[in-house]
Design an enzyme around this catalytic site. Structure first.
Site, PDB file in Angstrom:
ATOM      1  N   GLN A 111       0.879  -1.175   0.000  1.00 49.80           N
ATOM      2  CA  GLN A 111       0.000   0.000   0.000  1.00 49.80           C
ATOM      3  C   GLN A 111       0.911   1.218   0.000  1.00 49.80           C
ATOM      4  OE1 GLN A 111      -3.217   0.951  -0.242  1.00 49.80           O
ATOM      5  NE2 GLN A 111      -2.537   3.053   0.106  1.00 49.80           N
ATOM      6  N   GLY A 144     -10.686   0.374  -0.744  1.00 51.04           N
ATOM      7  CA  GLY A 144     -10.082   0.191  -2.051  1.00 51.04           C
ATOM      8  C   GLY A 144      -8.930   1.136  -2.240  1.00 51.04           C
ATOM      9  N   GLU A 166      -6.738   2.895  -5.567  1.00 44.35           N
ATOM     10  CA  GLU A 166      -6.864   3.115  -7.012  1.00 44.35           C
ATOM     11  C   GLU A 166      -5.593   2.838  -7.801  1.00 44.35           C
ATOM     12  OE1 GLU A 166      -6.929   5.381  -4.547  1.00 44.35           O
ATOM     13  OE2 GLU A 166      -6.086   7.302  -5.142  1.00 44.35           O
ATOM     14  N   ASN A 167      -4.869   1.766  -7.488  1.00 47.23           N
ATOM     15  CA  ASN A 167      -3.659   1.478  -8.249  1.00 47.23           C
ATOM     16  C   ASN A 167      -4.018   1.348  -9.730  1.00 47.23           C
ATOM     17  OD1 ASN A 167      -2.032   1.464  -5.884  1.00 47.23           O
ATOM     18  ND2 ASN A 167      -2.909  -0.527  -5.377  1.00 47.23           N
ATOM     19  N   HIS A 200     -15.836   4.313  -7.239  1.00 46.85           N
ATOM     20  CA  HIS A 200     -14.919   5.294  -6.654  1.00 46.85           C
ATOM     21  C   HIS A 200     -13.482   5.076  -7.143  1.00 46.85           C
ATOM     22  CE1 HIS A 200     -13.456   8.000  -3.389  1.00 46.85           C
ATOM     23  NE2 HIS A 200     -12.392   7.216  -3.461  1.00 46.85           N
ATOM     24  N   GLU A 201     -13.010   3.845  -7.021  1.00 51.62           N
ATOM     25  CA  GLU A 201     -11.622   3.589  -7.426  1.00 51.62           C
ATOM     26  C   GLU A 201     -11.452   3.763  -8.934  1.00 51.62           C
ATOM     27  OE1 GLU A 201      -9.892   3.775  -4.949  1.00 51.62           O
ATOM     28  OE2 GLU A 201     -11.311   3.102  -3.414  1.00 51.62           O
ATOM     29  N   HIS A 259     -11.015   7.375  -9.836  1.00 45.76           N
ATOM     30  CA  HIS A 259      -9.639   7.853  -9.618  1.00 45.76           C
ATOM     31  C   HIS A 259      -8.778   7.697 -10.877  1.00 45.76           C
ATOM     32  CE1 HIS A 259      -9.190   9.108  -5.469  1.00 45.76           C
ATOM     33  NE2 HIS A 259      -9.675   7.979  -4.979  1.00 45.76           N
ATOM     34  N   GLU A 279      -9.626  13.293  -3.752  1.00 39.06           N
ATOM     35  CA  GLU A 279     -10.782  12.573  -3.220  1.00 39.06           C
ATOM     36  C   GLU A 279     -12.121  13.281  -3.443  1.00 39.06           C
ATOM     37  OE1 GLU A 279     -10.601   9.547  -2.515  1.00 39.06           O
ATOM     38  OE2 GLU A 279      -8.433   9.292  -2.267  1.00 39.06           O
ATOM     39  N   ASP A 310      -1.218  10.644   6.105  1.00 41.85           N
ATOM     40  CA  ASP A 310      -2.253   9.635   6.305  1.00 41.85           C
ATOM     41  C   ASP A 310      -3.087   9.904   7.560  1.00 41.85           C
ATOM     42  OD1 ASP A 310      -3.491   7.201   5.495  1.00 41.85           O
ATOM     43  OD2 ASP A 310      -2.538   6.261   7.229  1.00 41.85           O
ATOM     44  N   TYR A 331     -13.005  14.237   1.316  1.00 40.14           N
ATOM     45  CA  TYR A 331     -13.970  13.482   0.510  1.00 40.14           C
ATOM     46  C   TYR A 331     -15.287  14.239   0.361  1.00 40.14           C
ATOM     47  CZ  TYR A 331     -11.075   9.252   0.972  1.00 40.14           C
ATOM     48  OH  TYR A 331     -10.060   8.337   0.903  1.00 40.14           O
ATOM     49  N   ARG A 371      -9.766  -3.402   7.947  1.00 40.39           N
ATOM     50  CA  ARG A 371     -10.176  -2.160   7.277  1.00 40.39           C
ATOM     51  C   ARG A 371     -10.366  -1.068   8.326  1.00 40.39           C
ATOM     52  NH1 ARG A 371     -15.364  -1.642   3.225  1.00 40.39           N
ATOM     53  NH2 ARG A 371     -15.068   0.574   2.722  1.00 40.39           N
TER      54      ARG A 371
HETATM   55  N1  BES Z   1      -7.082   6.572  -2.179  1.00 34.49           N
HETATM   56  C1  BES Z   1      -8.019   6.140  -1.204  1.00 34.49           C
HETATM   57  C2  BES Z   1      -7.398   5.328  -0.094  1.00 34.49           C
HETATM   58  C3  BES Z   1      -6.344   6.085   0.687  1.00 34.49           C
HETATM   59  C4  BES Z   1      -6.599   7.339   1.185  1.00 34.49           C
HETATM   60  C5  BES Z   1      -5.123   5.522   0.925  1.00 34.49           C
HETATM   61  C6  BES Z   1      -5.622   8.025   1.889  1.00 34.49           C
HETATM   62  C7  BES Z   1      -4.142   6.196   1.633  1.00 34.49           C
HETATM   63  C8  BES Z   1      -4.392   7.464   2.116  1.00 34.49           C
HETATM   64  C9  BES Z   1      -9.151   5.322  -1.833  1.00 34.49           C
HETATM   65  O1  BES Z   1      -9.506   5.766  -3.105  1.00 34.49           O
HETATM   66  C10 BES Z   1     -10.384   5.516  -0.995  1.00 34.49           C
HETATM   67  O2  BES Z   1     -10.812   6.624  -0.863  1.00 34.49           O
HETATM   68  N2  BES Z   1     -10.950   4.445  -0.480  1.00 34.49           N
HETATM   69  C11 BES Z   1     -12.180   4.485   0.266  1.00 34.49           C
HETATM   70  C12 BES Z   1     -13.298   4.118  -0.667  1.00 34.49           C
HETATM   71  C13 BES Z   1     -14.612   4.774  -0.401  1.00 34.49           C
HETATM   72  C14 BES Z   1     -14.501   6.266  -0.406  1.00 34.49           C
HETATM   73  C15 BES Z   1     -15.644   4.330  -1.427  1.00 34.49           C
HETATM   74  C16 BES Z   1     -12.073   3.487   1.394  1.00 34.49           C
HETATM   75  O3  BES Z   1     -11.047   2.811   1.481  1.00 34.49           O
HETATM   76  O4  BES Z   1     -12.966   3.402   2.217  1.00 34.49           O
HETATM   77 ZN    ZN Z   2     -10.471   7.652  -3.031  1.00 36.30          ZN
END
Ligand code: BES
Ligand code: ZN
Length: 635
Positions: A170, A301, A303-304, A327-328, A331, A350, A408, A416, A589
């Site tokens: 990650q 998720g 978004e790789n 969502h992903e 991205h 986001e 982070d 978001y 998660r």
């Molecule tokens: N890019 C993010 C995950 C992320 C955010 C990783 C900040 C590291 C630092 C990913 O696109 C995301 O937003 N995931 C959400 C999905 C949801 C908004 C549908 C999640 O993991 O809950």
């Molecule tokens: Zn995201």
């Protein structure tokens, strides 16, 4: 729904820093948008305080990886060959690393001199390499440590099949440096290729690149990412994985035990890609596949590019949690094509993505469905703003993080949902047609590049505000970006499908009963809305009745489990303890487990939460342990 973990604990970590900062505005920079006396000038990109790289002097353009996956030692071992472009007078190449063991660095001219600087606990160690103008390629021989923060090494027991080990990385936000020496800033882009040896005919490797669909008998895999991407999008997964196509350019990778379920769940992937393209232009990454990871994956998720990494907790069996895929996928435009220049501009990634996600869901499921997502998002945002306090600088879209703050830890619903509602505000003033035209142009403006908030504002001003004949003003947008809280210009939200549930909730508050017939047509979202209405006053007796009728403690839908366990903890409904603990121990998660630990500390006391964590911690990725260690006072 998303990242509501933040409102409950990141606040604790950052609140203090916040108090030390101004409480009325977030970010000062001397450009047109914060200093009205200045004449408009080209905004200067802020340098990225979360990276030691100096790309203005010498920049990495391509990374070629040659790595061995050594499961027994939890080590990635091999070389990274960097192609660089240096200014004629450049003497140094500066890279980011964290906990890497560097064994040698050489160029076409032989061994090179380098210094690995002392480590900072957030940023890691700067790697300073002496370069000559003739150097084009730099070969770094290195290996990772078992503790590499990006990488999680899973035992067979921690996978669905229980027979093979698993590994995933990650990168976002600043973790890629713990497995690749690189210029780990979202403002720097590289192409990459890789040769990865899994050392087992049963273990397939996958990357955010061109991918295999079959296992290689010799365990050797080759990858290529031809489009330039920021380092946080370089990703690797390896395990007993199989592939099944969903559509012509979409498909799913999962362990054999999970593959069929995943293919059913994500059957709309192909349609999502076409709806996304209809909205905002051609998909730039050729294929769109998804890999289902073990439950320790710390996010919903990631978004790789070409290959979304996803949690198995969205496999609800009824396709009800697939907005995460939307969502992903979104991205692929917002974030991967047009990238936040620094982590202070994270809302550009986001906020746009949530807007795009809901437009895809509207196209596929209808406006009444997207309205429910919007209302839930609005609830999340308001909780987050209340937790931070509506004057906290953490509630500004543009952040002003210190180098000592891990980006982070600053992730919250603000980026978001406040980001989303800013775009809805703009849309409400200019109309959807103009909004969509603007977004198409925004993604086409400079694809495969990054921009900061000020550059976005300059662009919005030129394309929209200055031509809007006063329909929308710069000051209004600046308030959204640089002021805390939620501006009065925020749109009102309403979901018709929740209005019906609201009547049920009102009735339930007095009758304390919910009939099965009332809920026969409820989707996950109506249920979620109902479960969120349960609070400390609901009482054990009522929860017992609900559980008897609807078996909520044993729900297989992670969003409903989460909302139900919250209600259970709030009411000391101990009949849910066994499945609740199992959920916490097995799920890594963060948006689920962090708020549950927080609530457990409040209601059952710290030792109770610590006891569960003791059992669970070994199942979690660094991203989750980093957060929960701090919450529970664990070293
Ligand atoms: N890019 C993010 C995950 C992320 C955010 C990783 C900040 C590291 C630092 C990913 O696109 C995301 O937003 N995931 C959400 C999905 C949801 C908004 C549908 C999640 O993991 O809950
Ligand atoms: Zn995201």
């Amino acid at each position: 729904m998303k990242n509501s973990f933040k409102n409950r604990f990141q606040f604790l970590l950052l609140g203090l820093c916040g108090l030390l900062l101004s409480t009325t505005s977030c970010q000062r920079s001397s450009n047109k948008f914060t200093d009205k006396t200045n004449t408009p000038t080209q905004s200067v990109k802020m340098s990225d305080i979360h990276s030691y790289a100096k790309p203005q002097e010498a920049v990495v353009k391509h990374i070629s990886l040659d790595l061995d996956i050594v499961f027994s030692a939890k080590v990635l071992n091999g070389t990274a060959t960097l192609t660089i472009e240096a200014q004629p007078d450049a003497k140094k190449l500066w890279l980011d690393t964290k906990d890497l063991v560097i064994t040698s660095i050489s160029s076409n001219d032989g061994p090179m001199k380098y210094t690995l600087h002392p480590a900072d606990s957030v940023l890691g160690s700067a790697l300073e390499i002496d370069i000559q103008p003739t150097y084009k390629k730099i070969i770094i021989a290195y290996h990772t440590q078992p503790s590499a923060e990006a990488v999680q090494w899973l035992s067979p027991q921690q996978t669905a099949g229980k027979t093979h080990p698993f590994l995933f990385t990650q990168g976002e936000a600043i973790l890629t440096r713990s497995w690749i020496p690189c210029q780990d800033s979202p403002g720097v882009r590289v192409t990459y290729d890789a040769k990865i040896r899994t050392n087992s005919p049963d273990i397939m490797a996958l990357m955010s690149a061109s991918n295999p669909t079959e296992k290689a008998a010799d365990g050797v895999y080759f990858f290529e990412m031809k489009q330039a991407i920021p380092s946080y999008l370089i990703a690797l997964a390896a395990g007993n994985l199989e592939f099944k196509g969903v559509g012509i350019r979409t498909g799913v990778y999962a362990e054999p035990a999970t593959l069929e379920k995943a293919v059913y769940e994500f059957a709309q992937m192909e349609q999502m890609v076409s709806e996304a393209e209809k909205l905002y232009g051609t998909y730039a990454w050729e294929r769109y596949d998804l890999v289902v990871l073990p439950p320790s994956f710390p996010f919903g998720g990631m978004e790789n590019p070409r290959l979304t990494f996803a949690t198995p907790t969205i496999l609800a069996g009824d396709r009800s949690l697939t907005n995460l895929v939307a969502h992903e996928l979104a991205h692929s435009w917002s974030g991967n094509l047009v990238t936040n220049a620094t982590w202070n501009d994270f809302w550009l990634n986001e906020g746009f993505t949530v807007y795009f996600e809901r437009r895809i869901m509207e196209a596929i499921q209808g406006a009444d469905y997207a309205d429910m997502l919007e209302v839930l998002g609005h609830q999340d945002l308001n909780h987050t703003l209340d937790d931070f306090g509506r004057t906290s600088p953490m509630t500004c879209l543009k952040l002003n993080l210190a180098a000592s703050q891990n980006p982070d830890d600053a992730v919250s619903d603000v980026a978001y949902e406040k980001g989303y509602f800013l775009l809805r505000f703009i849309e409400s003033r200019i109309g959807r047609e103009a909004m969509d035209k603007f977004l198409v142009a925004y993604f086409a403006r400079k694809p495969f590049s990054s921009l900061n908030t000020e550059e976005f504002l300059t662009y919005l001003d030129a394309q929209i505000i200055s031509k809007s004949a006063g329909k929308i003003t710069l000051e209004e947008v600046q308030e959204w970006i640089y002021k805390p809280g939620l501006p009065a210009t925020c749109i009102a939200v309403k979901a018709d499908r929740f209005t019906a549930v609201d009547a049920v909730i009102a009735e339930f508050k007095t009758s304390k009963t919910l009939a099965k017939e009332t809920t026969t047509k409820w989707s996950t979202y109506e249920w979620l809305h109902f479960l969120r209405s349960l609070d400390e006053t609901t009482g054990v007796e009522t929860l017992t009745k609900l559980d008897a009728t609807f078996s909520l403690s044993n729900s297989k839908n992670s969003e409903l489990q989460f909302a139900w366990y919250e209600a259970a903890i709030k009411n000391n409904y101990t009949a849910a303890d066994v499945p609740m603990k199992q959920f916490i121990v097995q799920t890594g998660r963060r948006k689920f487990i962090a708020p549950l630990y927080k609530l457990l500390v409040e209601k059952r006391g710290l030792p109770y939460a610590q006891a569960i964590y003791k059992e669970a911690r070994g199942n979690y990725h660094f991203v989750a342990t980093n957060t929960i260690d701090a919450m529970l006072g664990v070293k």
